[in-house]
Each structure stands twice: as structure tokens, then as C-alpha cells.
Design a protein around this motif. Structure first.
Motif, PDB file in Angstrom:
ATOM      1  N   CYS A   1       5.568   8.116   0.749  1.00  0.00           N
ATOM      2  CA  CYS A   1       5.941   9.193  -0.158  1.00  0.00           C
ATOM      3  C   CYS A   1       5.826  10.539   0.548  1.00  0.00           C
ATOM      4  N   ASN A   2       6.866  11.346   0.458  1.00  0.00           N
ATOM      5  CA  ASN A   2       6.900  12.685   1.049  1.00  0.00           C
ATOM      6  C   ASN A   2       6.627  13.699  -0.060  1.00  0.00           C
ATOM      7  N   THR A   3       5.385  14.176  -0.153  1.00  0.00           N
ATOM      8  CA  THR A   3       4.989  15.000  -1.295  1.00  0.00           C
ATOM      9  C   THR A   3       5.423  16.449  -1.182  1.00  0.00           C
ATOM     10  N   ASP A   4       5.646  16.945   0.035  1.00  0.00           N
ATOM     11  CA  ASP A   4       5.981  18.346   0.270  1.00  0.00           C
ATOM     12  C   ASP A   4       4.921  19.277  -0.316  1.00  0.00           C
ATOM     13  N   GLY A   5       3.715  18.749  -0.521  1.00  0.00           N
ATOM     14  CA  GLY A   5       2.642  19.557  -1.085  1.00  0.00           C
ATOM     15  C   GLY A   5       2.859  19.938  -2.537  1.00  0.00           C
ATOM     16  N   LYS A   6       3.944  19.448  -3.154  1.00  0.00           N
ATOM     17  CA  LYS A   6       4.279  19.844  -4.528  1.00  0.00           C
ATOM     18  C   LYS A   6       4.470  18.654  -5.458  1.00  0.00           C
TER      19      LYS A   6
ATOM     20  N   ILE B   1       1.221  14.560  -7.523  1.00  0.00           N
ATOM     21  CA  ILE B   1       0.931  13.884  -8.796  1.00  0.00           C
ATOM     22  C   ILE B   1       2.093  12.982  -9.190  1.00  0.00           C
ATOM     23  N   LYS B   2       3.311  13.447  -9.000  1.00  0.00           N
ATOM     24  CA  LYS B   2       4.494  12.646  -9.331  1.00  0.00           C
ATOM     25  C   LYS B   2       4.489  11.339  -8.557  1.00  0.00           C
ATOM     26  N   TYR B   3       4.215  11.418  -7.250  1.00  0.00           N
ATOM     27  CA  TYR B   3       4.247  10.204  -6.449  1.00  0.00           C
ATOM     28  C   TYR B   3       3.047   9.304  -6.700  1.00  0.00           C
ATOM     29  N   LEU B   4       1.923   9.873  -7.073  1.00  0.00           N
ATOM     30  CA  LEU B   4       0.793   9.025  -7.463  1.00  0.00           C
ATOM     31  C   LEU B   4       1.151   8.214  -8.705  1.00  0.00           C
ATOM     32  N   GLN B   5       1.891   8.806  -9.613  1.00  0.00           N
ATOM     33  CA  GLN B   5       2.343   8.085 -10.798  1.00  0.00           C
ATOM     34  C   GLN B   5       3.322   6.980 -10.412  1.00  0.00           C
ATOM     35  N   VAL B   6       4.220   7.273  -9.468  1.00  0.00           N
ATOM     36  CA  VAL B   6       5.168   6.262  -8.995  1.00  0.00           C
ATOM     37  C   VAL B   6       4.418   5.086  -8.376  1.00  0.00           C
ATOM     38  N   LEU B   7       3.419   5.386  -7.542  1.00  0.00           N
ATOM     39  CA  LEU B   7       2.647   4.318  -6.901  1.00  0.00           C
ATOM     40  C   LEU B   7       1.845   3.520  -7.922  1.00  0.00           C
TER      41      LEU B   7
ATOM     42  N   ILE C   1       0.854  -1.180   0.000  1.00  0.00           N
ATOM     43  CA  ILE C   1       0.000   0.000   0.000  1.00  0.00           C
ATOM     44  C   ILE C   1       0.896   1.239   0.000  1.00  0.00           C
ATOM     45  N   GLY C   2       0.414   2.293  -0.631  1.00  0.00           N
ATOM     46  CA  GLY C   2       1.149   3.544  -0.664  1.00  0.00           C
ATOM     47  C   GLY C   2       0.573   4.519   0.346  1.00  0.00           C
ATOM     48  N   VAL C   3       1.437   5.319   0.955  1.00  0.00           N
ATOM     49  CA  VAL C   3       1.013   6.342   1.912  1.00  0.00           C
ATOM     50  C   VAL C   3       1.635   7.668   1.486  1.00  0.00           C
ATOM     51  N   LEU C   4       0.804   8.693   1.335  1.00  0.00           N
ATOM     52  CA  LEU C   4       1.294  10.008   0.944  1.00  0.00           C
ATOM     53  C   LEU C   4       1.152  10.995   2.097  1.00  0.00           C
ATOM     54  N   PHE C   5       2.268  11.606   2.487  1.00  0.00           N
ATOM     55  CA  PHE C   5       2.302  12.654   3.498  1.00  0.00           C
ATOM     56  C   PHE C   5       2.879  13.926   2.886  1.00  0.00           C
ATOM     57  N   PRO C   6       2.366  15.103   3.271  1.00  0.00           N
ATOM     58  CA  PRO C   6       2.993  16.341   2.812  1.00  0.00           C
ATOM     59  C   PRO C   6       4.320  16.608   3.512  1.00  0.00           C
ATOM     60  N   ASN C   7       4.516  16.008   4.697  1.00  0.00           N
ATOM     61  CA  ASN C   7       5.767  16.194   5.434  1.00  0.00           C
ATOM     62  C   ASN C   7       6.031  14.947   6.263  1.00  0.00           C
ATOM     63  N   VAL C   8       6.747  14.012   5.687  1.00  0.00           N
ATOM     64  CA  VAL C   8       6.910  12.706   6.323  1.00  0.00           C
ATOM     65  C   VAL C   8       7.808  12.776   7.551  1.00  0.00           C
ATOM     66  N   SER C   9       8.605  13.841   7.685  1.00  0.00           N
ATOM     67  CA  SER C   9       9.552  13.930   8.800  1.00  0.00           C
ATOM     68  C   SER C   9       8.939  14.518  10.063  1.00  0.00           C
TER      69      SER C   9
ATOM     70  N   VAL D   1       0.614  -0.600  -6.536  1.00  0.00           N
ATOM     71  CA  VAL D   1       0.160  -0.782  -5.152  1.00  0.00           C
ATOM     72  C   VAL D   1      -1.309  -1.183  -5.147  1.00  0.00           C
ATOM     73  N   ASP D   2      -1.707  -1.853  -4.081  1.00  0.00           N
ATOM     74  CA  ASP D   2      -3.080  -2.347  -3.981  1.00  0.00           C
ATOM     75  C   ASP D   2      -4.053  -1.303  -3.444  1.00  0.00           C
ATOM     76  N   GLY D   3      -3.545  -0.268  -2.824  1.00  0.00           N
ATOM     77  CA  GLY D   3      -4.393   0.771  -2.260  1.00  0.00           C
ATOM     78  C   GLY D   3      -3.539   1.915  -1.747  1.00  0.00           C
ATOM     79  N   ILE D   4      -4.195   3.019  -1.391  1.00  0.00           N
ATOM     80  CA  ILE D   4      -3.459   4.214  -0.990  1.00  0.00           C
ATOM     81  C   ILE D   4      -4.111   4.867   0.225  1.00  0.00           C
TER      82      ILE D   4
END
Length: 335
Positions: A96-101, A104-110, A63-71, A115-118
Motif C-alpha cells: 500500500c502506497n499511503t503518501d502519508g495521507k 487509515i484508508k489502507y489499514l481499513q482495506v487490509l 501480509i500487508g506492507v504500508l509505505f509512504p512512498n512505494v516508488s 491479512v495475517d499481519g502488517i
């Protein structure tokens, strides 16, 4: 040599097909047969090959997880719960650490990773993100987030109510000159609702709202420092501060001490989140507790249910509460 599925079948005295059905929880065998297969797997130390397993069930067990600030401490709390349940259920997690920017790039990577879900965490679900997610044709859930436009399962606290209660707590301790460190001004997820709760509490208790007593940050420590300097320089004097995030509250505490203000003797502060650092600062921070690990666990459970059964799941509003520590002084003047 590592044991194979054929070795398991031979030891359990069943067919390879039966072992496969047991591994994938499919029907067509008795409970006695299932126990024989499971014992053979345990005795041999057999580990199903992930690639082969994926070919059978059409899943990658990721599964993929997207955070704007993973740290951030906040993301760490959520991720702990997400990974705990995912690992228990045999899923790996891609963070995935999107940094709010880079969303879309990381959604493409996932998508490329199949991945089976997000789990989509702590970021506004913009139309372009929703379109990219639906194009992937996998289930997804929101955590610390909610969409009023799209019907997506979510897990979050009631930010408006929690903010109201934090402000009410200060009022009931005798404070009437109250300022706020708010989050990002344009943030409809946690920014706007927390300001609304603050203002409503003041109104309900007959306390005038002053625009100058709100300063906007970004939920991070340095943002809290910058916003606190603005309040101290520009706002009318205040005896208490509600910070819409613990990191901002701690940044504000540092600035207050630099300006010679004692906490809580000269200034009372309540935060929001109950991050681990709230207990580590001095004095320990009074704050609104969000059950971050529980929220992450719920997100994983709901997502995996959708992956494995395609059944719809409901949204969850989780409970918050105020944790009293040592940063709020009682003035004993509230009537």
C-alpha cells in the motif's frame, strides 16, 4: 484433472486427516509417515488450495506492507527483502502506497482483506494508526521506524549514530565548514535524529554550528535540489555537505554542477542509505550504507514468527557503515 488431497492420501496409504496434519505441521504422525506424504505430494504435484488452507488454519497467508512512498528506491530495497522471506514462507504481500495521507484508508482495506499481519514502514506511528492496527487484532512490526510511546517490535539503524559518523568522516577528512541537507523538519523517525547526530559531531570536534547551514528537504531528489539552492544562496560558504538521504544528495550534486561547482574538487558530499543510484551517478556517491534488504528480511521473519506462533519477538538495531566512493576530497588540514 488436478490432484486432490484424497489422491495424496490414497498414494501415501494414509487418511486424509493425516495428510492435512502434515500439511499444517500438526503433531500425531511418525517421521516415516511424513516422508511418505511429502513424497506423494511431490510425485502428484499436489498444490494445497489456499482458500481451503485458510479455513483450516484461520489464516489468509497474506501480509500487508504500508509505505509512504512505494516508488522510492528506499522502499524498493526494503520491499525486496520483505517479499523474499514472505514468498519463501508461503505468504503473499499486499503493498500500500499511503503518501502519508491514506494510511487509515489502507489499514481499513487490509482489515477487509483479512491479512495475517502488517509491516508498517518509514512513517510515524500516530495514535490513530496504532488504534486502527490494534483493532485489527493481528501482529505488526515497524521497519525504519520506532515508537517511543508503544512497545512495538522494530527494525532500524541507529540514525543518530550513523549521522554522527557521516559528519565525523567529513571532519576527519579535513572539513570544518560543513552544511547539511536534512529530511522533513517535523519527522521524529529519521529527520530529528540525523540532525542531532550532525550537531553532536560538530560540537565534539569544537566546530561551531550555524543554523543557516541546515536546509530541510523531504528525502526525495527534487526536495534535495530545492534545499541545495537555498544553502548555496543563503548559507555561509561550505566545503562539505552531509545529505540525510541519497536522493537528496544526488539532487544537490545536480544543483552544484549547475552552479559550476566540481565534486569533489570544490565541494565534498556524503549521502545516507547507499541506494543503488548512489553507484550510478558520476562521480559515484560516498554514503552511509543501510542494509535495506536485510531490514526487510528481518521484518518479514519477525512478523511471520508472530503470526505462526504468537511468540513475542525482539527489536533489532542493524549495523550501518560508510561506503567510500568518489565524492569526498581529503583536505589534510584536520589536527
Amino acid at each position: 484433472m488436478l490432484p486432490t488431497i484424497k489422491d495424496v492420501a490414497k498414494k501415501a496409504q494414509v487418511s486424509v486427516a493425516t495428510v492435512s496434519r502434515v500439511l499444517h505441521n500438526l503433531p500425531g504422525y511418525s517421521d516415516i509417515t511424513k516422508q511418505k506424504v511429502l513424497k506423494a505430494i511431490e510425485d502428484l504435484g499436489y498444490q494445497p488450495n489456499a482458500i481451503a488452507r485458510g479455513l483450516i488454519n484461520k489464516r489468509t497467508q497474506t501480509i500487508g506492507v504500508l509505505f509512504p512512498n512505494v516508488s522510492s528506491y528506499f522502499s524498493a530495497g526494503l520491499l525486496h527483502g520483505i517479499e523474499e522471506v514472505a514468498n519463501e514462507r508461503g505468504f503473499s504481500v499486499i503493498v500500500c502506497n499511503t503518501d502519508g495521507k491514506r494510511t487509515i484508508k489502507y489499514l481499513q482495506v487490509l482489515r477487509e482483506k483479512q491479512v495475517d499481519g502488517i509491516v508498517f514502514a518509514s512513517e510515524e506511528l500516530k495514535d490513530e494508526y496504532y488504534q486502527a492496527l490494534t483493532d485489527m487484532r493481528v501482529p505488526f512490526v515497524l521497519v525504519n521506524n520506532q515508537s517511543h510511546k508503544y512497545s512495538i517490535p522494530y527494525i532500524k539503524v541507529d540514525d543518530r549514530q550513523a549521522s554522527y559518523q557521516a559528519t565525523q568522516y567529513l571532519i576527519q577528512k579535513g572539513h570544518r565548514e560543513i552544511a547539511m541537507l536534512a529530511g522533513t523538519q517535523s519527522d521524529p523517525i529519521a529527520g530529528t535524529p540525523r540532525v542531532e547526530g550532525f550537531r553532536q559531531a560538530l560540537s565534539d570536534y569544537g566546530i561551531a554550528f550555524h543554523e543557516s547551514r541546515i536546509a530541510y528537504g523531504d528525502f526525495l531528489l527534487e526536495g534535495g535540489r530545492i534545499a541545495m539552492r537555498r544553502l548555496l544562496d543563503e548559507a555561509a560558504p561550505f566545503s562539505a555537505l552531509f545529505a540525510a538521504g541519497d536522493e537528496m544528495a544526488i539532487g544537490a550534486m545536480g544543483v552544484a554542477l549547475e552552479r559550476g561547482l566540481r565534486i569533489p574538487e570544490d565541494l565534498s558530499i556524503i549521502g545516507y542509505d547507499d541506494l543503488v543510484i548512489a553507484q550510478m551517478v558520476f562521480p559515484p556517491l560516498t554514503t552511509v550504507h543501510q542494509p535495506l534488504t536485510e531490514m526487510g528480511q528481518l521484518a518479514s521473519k519477525k512478523l511471520i514468527t508472530m503470526i505462526e506462533s504468537s511468540d513475542p519477538v525482539s527489536s533489532s538495531i542493524v549495523m550501518h557503515h560508510i561506503v567510500e566512493r568518489n565524492t569526498v576530497k581529503e583536505l589534510n588540514q584536520y589536527k
